[in-house]
Design a protein around this motif. Sequence first.
Motif, mmCIF file in Angstrom:
data_model
loop_
_atom_site.group_PDB
_atom_site.id
_atom_site.type_symbol
_atom_site.label_atom_id
_atom_site.label_comp_id
_atom_site.label_asym_id
_atom_site.label_seq_id
_atom_site.Cartn_x
_atom_site.Cartn_y
_atom_site.Cartn_z
ATOM 1 N N TYR A 194 6.960 11.028 -8.997
ATOM 2 C CA TYR A 194 7.492 9.674 -8.927
ATOM 3 C C TYR A 194 6.546 8.828 -8.077
ATOM 4 O O TYR A 194 6.074 9.288 -7.032
ATOM 5 N N ASP A 195 6.266 7.624 -8.524
ATOM 6 C CA ASP A 195 5.497 6.684 -7.710
ATOM 7 C C ASP A 195 6.450 5.986 -6.745
ATOM 8 O O ASP A 195 7.478 5.438 -7.174
ATOM 9 N N LEU A 196 6.096 5.985 -5.483
ATOM 10 C CA LEU A 196 6.976 5.418 -4.468
ATOM 11 C C LEU A 196 6.223 4.442 -3.572
ATOM 12 O O LEU A 196 5.123 4.744 -3.094
ATOM 13 N N LYS A 197 6.840 3.301 -3.364
ATOM 14 C CA LYS A 197 6.363 2.343 -2.363
ATOM 15 C C LYS A 197 7.500 2.109 -1.374
ATOM 16 O O LYS A 197 8.660 1.958 -1.779
ATOM 17 N N ILE A 198 7.190 2.107 -0.090
ATOM 18 C CA ILE A 198 8.186 1.930 0.958
ATOM 19 C C ILE A 198 7.891 0.646 1.721
ATOM 20 O O ILE A 198 6.741 0.378 2.085
ATOM 21 N N VAL A 199 8.935 -0.138 1.934
ATOM 22 C CA VAL A 199 8.818 -1.366 2.723
ATOM 23 C C VAL A 199 9.780 -1.273 3.901
ATOM 24 O O VAL A 199 10.983 -1.058 3.713
ATOM 25 N N LEU A 200 9.258 -1.412 5.101
ATOM 26 C CA LEU A 200 10.066 -1.410 6.321
ATOM 27 C C LEU A 200 10.260 -2.852 6.767
ATOM 28 O O LEU A 200 9.301 -3.528 7.155
ATOM 29 N N ALA A 201 11.490 -3.331 6.689
ATOM 30 C CA ALA A 201 11.784 -4.703 7.090
ATOM 31 C C ALA A 201 12.319 -4.709 8.518
ATOM 32 O O ALA A 201 13.103 -3.840 8.906
ATOM 33 N N TYR A 202 11.904 -5.712 9.289
ATOM 34 C CA TYR A 202 12.335 -5.774 10.683
ATOM 35 C C TYR A 202 12.491 -7.221 11.137
ATOM 36 O O TYR A 202 11.760 -8.104 10.691
ATOM 37 N N PRO A 203 13.461 -7.483 12.019
ATOM 38 C CA PRO A 203 13.578 -8.813 12.606
ATOM 39 C C PRO A 203 12.487 -8.969 13.662
ATOM 40 O O PRO A 203 12.241 -8.035 14.439
ATOM 41 N N ASP A 252 11.108 -12.616 8.434
ATOM 42 C CA ASP A 252 10.694 -14.012 8.248
ATOM 43 C C ASP A 252 9.717 -14.152 7.085
ATOM 44 O O ASP A 252 9.578 -15.243 6.516
ATOM 45 N N ASP A 253 9.035 -13.050 6.748
ATOM 46 C CA ASP A 253 8.027 -13.097 5.681
ATOM 47 C C ASP A 253 8.484 -12.442 4.389
ATOM 48 O O ASP A 253 7.769 -12.483 3.384
ATOM 49 N N LEU A 254 9.657 -11.811 4.409
ATOM 50 C CA LEU A 254 10.157 -11.132 3.212
ATOM 51 C C LEU A 254 10.928 -12.119 2.343
ATOM 52 O O LEU A 254 12.027 -12.544 2.682
ATOM 53 N N ARG A 255 10.329 -12.503 1.231
ATOM 54 C CA ARG A 255 10.953 -13.473 0.340
ATOM 55 C C ARG A 255 12.161 -12.855 -0.361
ATOM 56 O O ARG A 255 12.176 -11.665 -0.670
ATOM 57 N N VAL A 256 13.157 -13.667 -0.597
ATOM 58 C CA VAL A 256 14.365 -13.207 -1.277
ATOM 59 C C VAL A 256 14.017 -12.654 -2.658
ATOM 60 O O VAL A 256 14.544 -11.629 -3.088
ATOM 61 N N SER A 257 13.108 -13.328 -3.352
ATOM 62 C CA SER A 257 12.730 -12.894 -4.700
ATOM 63 C C SER A 257 12.110 -11.507 -4.683
ATOM 64 O O SER A 257 12.298 -10.712 -5.600
ATOM 65 N N ARG A 258 11.387 -11.198 -3.611
ATOM 66 C CA ARG A 258 10.783 -9.873 -3.508
ATOM 67 C C ARG A 258 11.823 -8.828 -3.134
ATOM 68 O O ARG A 258 11.824 -7.715 -3.666
ATOM 69 N N ALA A 259 12.702 -9.175 -2.213
ATOM 70 C CA ALA A 259 13.737 -8.236 -1.775
ATOM 71 C C ALA A 259 14.621 -7.820 -2.941
ATOM 72 O O ALA A 259 15.109 -6.684 -2.995
ATOM 73 N N ARG A 260 14.847 -8.716 -3.887
ATOM 74 C CA ARG A 260 15.693 -8.404 -5.037
ATOM 75 C C ARG A 260 15.105 -7.326 -5.921
ATOM 76 O O ARG A 260 15.821 -6.658 -6.665
ATOM 77 N N LEU A 261 13.785 -7.126 -5.842
ATOM 78 C CA LEU A 261 13.125 -6.126 -6.663
ATOM 79 C C LEU A 261 13.116 -4.746 -5.992
ATOM 80 O O LEU A 261 12.698 -3.763 -6.605
#
Length: 283
Positions: A194-203, A252-261
């Motif tokens: 499986y191809d996996l990409k991980i995004v760690l979001a933080y305030p 602050d940099d994570l766009r809603v459109s990206r988070a939805r994906l």
Amino acid sequence: MDGMAGIWTRDTAWRQGHVLTTEAIQALGLSHPETPDSTCVVVISHDCDLANDALQIEPDVEVIVGRHLPKGDGNYFWAKAPRRLHVDVLQNGTAVVVELVATAKRIVPKHALAAFFPDATYSFPGKSLSALRSWLGVRYNRAAFPDPFVDRLSQSKVDKRLAKIIEPVGNLLSAVYFDVDSGKEIDHSDGSPYDLKIVLAYPPGDDPEQTADDVEKVETAIADLFEEKHFDQTISKWNGVALKACMSISEDDLRVSRARLLTQWRLEYMTLKADEEQHGAFT
């Protein structure tokens, strides 16, 4: 006055995130079953439902019988685990940690709660109230990952190792997102990874640069973990799961459109089977 009979009106003082007084807890029989002296009962009904004085339609208030903890577990902050939440609350202006468990929800008739006022010594900071609301919705709105993908992480023990990496700094992370196969349904019965990409979001917090540095260390540790467990150095190929990227990004940099994906990876995938209970820190 607390303890006296009252009538529920639209002007009720009760709001989501309010905490019951000790008198109300005792009168309504809501003490924590394991540690009654540390009980903290939190109202979780929506403000609109609380304001509804048509008791034939909305007769009750939903609460969770929680408790104070001397220290929180990073894996349970920010609604990362759907069954258990650790949240920072202010008590007399001092930050304390409160633990809430989804199965500890209770129903209190409005006519009974109307006899009491909220405990004015408590307050939920804005971010904590937001985390509470997110957590309440998570239990009924969370995505499932392919069973073979989850099994591969379990067999390599990456799931539990990942939880241990996150735990010490879990309070810094608001979400861990997984992008598996770019959202496509791909048959991996042939053993292909499986191809996996991980995004760690933080305030970003009060010191964005320091926060970014701390989260970047987690990012590096996760990348090293996947390389250790799923990358065959002898043939230079990924096995089971191919980590294509692990990146951290400020809210602050994570766009809603990206988070939805992206799909949020909840801690239940890392540590629990459906019929297991959660008891404190991971082992």
